[in-house]
Design an enzyme around this catalytic site. Structure first.
Site, PDB file in Angstrom:
ATOM      1  N   SER A   1     -10.666  -2.809  17.020  1.00  0.00           N
ATOM      2  CA  SER A   1     -10.928  -3.968  17.887  1.00  0.00           C
ATOM      3  C   SER A   1     -11.194  -3.538  19.321  1.00  0.00           C
ATOM      4  O   SER A   1     -10.930  -2.396  19.714  1.00  0.00           O
ATOM      5  CB  SER A   1      -9.721  -4.909  17.850  1.00  0.00           C
ATOM      6  OG  SER A   1      -9.378  -5.177  16.508  1.00  0.00           O
TER       7      SER A   1
HETATM    8  C1  LIG Z   1     -10.046  -5.713  12.936  1.00  0.00           C
HETATM    9  S1  LIG Z   1      -9.589  -4.774  11.557  1.00  0.00           S
HETATM   10  C2  LIG Z   1      -8.000  -4.151  12.019  1.00  0.00           C
HETATM   11  C3  LIG Z   1      -7.980  -3.166  13.117  1.00  0.00           C
HETATM   12  C4  LIG Z   1      -6.774  -2.279  13.098  1.00  0.00           C
HETATM   13  N1  LIG Z   1      -5.560  -2.937  13.527  1.00  0.00           N
HETATM   14  C5  LIG Z   1      -7.036  -1.028  13.896  1.00  0.00           C
HETATM   15  O1  LIG Z   1      -6.321  -0.744  14.845  1.00  0.00           O
HETATM   16  O2  LIG Z   1      -7.997  -0.321  13.544  1.00  0.00           O
HETATM   17  C6  LIG Z   1      -9.083  -6.009  10.386  1.00  0.00           C
HETATM   18  C7  LIG Z   1      -8.448  -5.422   9.146  1.00  0.00           C
HETATM   19  O3  LIG Z   1      -7.815  -6.452   8.438  1.00  0.00           O
HETATM   20  C8  LIG Z   1      -7.832  -6.071   7.086  1.00  0.00           C
HETATM   21  N2  LIG Z   1      -7.533  -7.245   6.270  1.00  0.00           N
HETATM   22  C9  LIG Z   1      -8.356  -8.261   5.940  1.00  0.00           C
HETATM   23  N3  LIG Z   1      -7.704  -9.130   5.149  1.00  0.00           N
HETATM   24  C10 LIG Z   1      -6.438  -8.641   4.993  1.00  0.00           C
HETATM   25  C11 LIG Z   1      -5.304  -9.099   4.285  1.00  0.00           C
HETATM   26  N4  LIG Z   1      -5.344 -10.231   3.575  1.00  0.00           N
HETATM   27  N5  LIG Z   1      -4.181  -8.354   4.338  1.00  0.00           N
HETATM   28  C12 LIG Z   1      -4.134  -7.183   5.043  1.00  0.00           C
HETATM   29  N6  LIG Z   1      -5.200  -6.723   5.726  1.00  0.00           N
HETATM   30  C13 LIG Z   1      -6.319  -7.441   5.701  1.00  0.00           C
HETATM   31  C14 LIG Z   1      -9.230  -5.517   6.889  1.00  0.00           C
HETATM   32  O4  LIG Z   1      -9.288  -4.692   5.744  1.00  0.00           O
HETATM   33  C15 LIG Z   1      -9.440  -4.774   8.196  1.00  0.00           C
HETATM   34  O5  LIG Z   1      -9.127  -3.415   8.051  1.00  0.00           O
END
Ligand SMILES: C[S@@+](CC[C@H](N)C(=O)[O-])C[C@H]1O[C@@H](n2cnc3c(N)ncnc32)[C@H](O)[C@@H]1O
Length: 361
Positions: A88
């Site tokens: 992000s």
């Molecule tokens: C914006 S990215 C996260 C960035 C992360 N915190 C980083 O520092 O790189 C959003 C993440 O949410 C995950 N995601 C989407 N739906 C999810 C769920 N139901 N449970 C857990 N993770 C989920 C996606 O796979 C993705 O990797």
């Protein structure tokens, strides 16, 4: 493949951390200055004018400068070229971490491990043993665990739907989500310690809520805009064929408002909605489309003649917003009250305009 940490990357990181925190007053400054973002983002993707994606990595001229800048970086694409994970925007990460208001000894749960970068920042500040991070994508969790280890961090990372929290390591005193939710999951409230702080993107805003009793929380949105990828759930398909058959109606609302001034309130009024836009060869907006997961769909050309189909009349929700807000509503004037039965967002006053969030996040 992980890239080395060198004098060059260390110097870029110091400059990046200083730019993120110009007043030198953030308790996260040391974490941003210490955790090597490039280790967590060995490759990112940029989109060209024709919509195709190009990988950028170590050795490419823009790689290091972009990694150590205030840019969200797309790190994974699905087979259709839709981004499924990203690192992000650092300023937004910092705002959310500050809103989390951590203290030594806090136990944090993160939904959305992604690259592992945020989990590393949390581990740096609170210690590995106090950080639990879950992602729905096992490949991402494996890669994040490896990169965390290489950077010297060992938080607990696991694969699962983060909307279920991770009961085995509860209770948590701080909970952060880094994928957009439609409401606060019950599991967050069940696994939260009394007084816990929850920071989570809801629609296109970031909610900060404090748990006041079991199942209860109150809070308000941060002023910052947020564009997180949605928590993965079954995709909704727009019903454009049914819309074409519908009788047209007039509207006084500019379709462009859906894409800017109503973007956030619409994500509260129509949780989980998707929009699209059509433009002419000069890039001028010609129409917008809206749909929700129950198949409701609306199209609104700038020339008028709104068409709606499905169980909900989505454009009526846009008209309601136009009747409620004169200008651009500020996110931090939206408050939330959570009880075991309902989650209510209200604007400015508890008896002002209000919206119910869905019971499934
Ligand atoms: C914006 S990215 C996260 C960035 C992360 N915190 C980083 O520092 O790189 C959003 C993440 O949410 C995950 N995601 C989407 N739906 C999810 C769920 N139901 N449970 C857990 N993770 C989920 C996606 O796979 C993705 O990797």
């Amino acid at each position: 493949m992980t890239w080395p940490d060198t004098d060059v990357t260390a110097a870029l990181r110091q400059k990046f951390a200083a730019e993120l925190n110009p007043n030198h007053d953030s308790e996260w400054a040391d974490a941003f200055a210490s955790v090597p973002r490039h280790v967590f983002v060995p490759t990112f993707y940029t989109q060209t004018d024709n919509g195709s994606w190009l990988p950028v990595q170590w050795g490419d001229p823009r790689y290091l400068d972009t990694v150590y800048s205030n840019n969200a970086l797309t790190t994974q694409l699905d087979e259709h070229g839709i981004p499924t994970s990203s690192s992000s925007e650092p300023v937004l990460m910092l705002a959310m971490l500050e809103a989390l208001d951590v203290h030594d000894g806090d136990a944090v749960f993160e939904l959305g491990t992604g690259t592992g970068y945020n989990a590393a920042l949390l581990s740096h500040r609170l210690g590995d043993e106090n950080v639990t991070s879950v992602d729905v994508d096992p490949g991402l969790v494996d890669a994040a665990a490896r990169r965390l280890e290489q950077a010297g961090y060992r938080p607990y990372v696991a694969t699962g739907d983060g909307a279920g929290g991770w009961p085995g390591r509860a209770p948590y005193t701080r909970i952060i989500a880094t994928a957009a939710l439609r409401a606060i999951p019950d599991a967050f409230l069940d696994q939260a310690a009394p007084g816990a702080v929850i920071v989570a993107p809801i629609g296109y805003g970031v909610l900060r809520a404090t748990v006041t009793a079991r199942g209860h929380a109150t809070g308000r949105f941060l002023p910052t805009p947020a564009h997180f990828m949605p928590r993965r759930r079954p995709a909704a398909a727009p019903a454009f064929d049914a819309v074409r058959e519908a009788d047209p109606t007039d509207t006084k609302v500019s379709p462009g408002d859906v894409l800017d001034r109503f973007k956030f309130p619409l994500s509260i009024a129509l949780p989980g909605y998707t929009s699209c836009s059509w433009r002419d060869d000069d890039g001028e907006l010609t129409a917008v489309g809206l749909w929700t997961e129950d198949g409701s769909t609306a199209t609104a050309p700038v020339s008028g003649a709104v068409r709606q189909a499905g169980p909900r009349r989505l454009w009526d929700a846009v008209e309601d917003l136009a009747a409620t807000f004169d200008g651009v509503p500020r996110r931090d004037e939206f408050h939330v009250n959570i009880t075991p039965d309902r989650q209510t967002v209200w604007y400015r006053e508890p008896d002002g305009p209000a919206w119910e969030l869905p019971t499934t996040p």
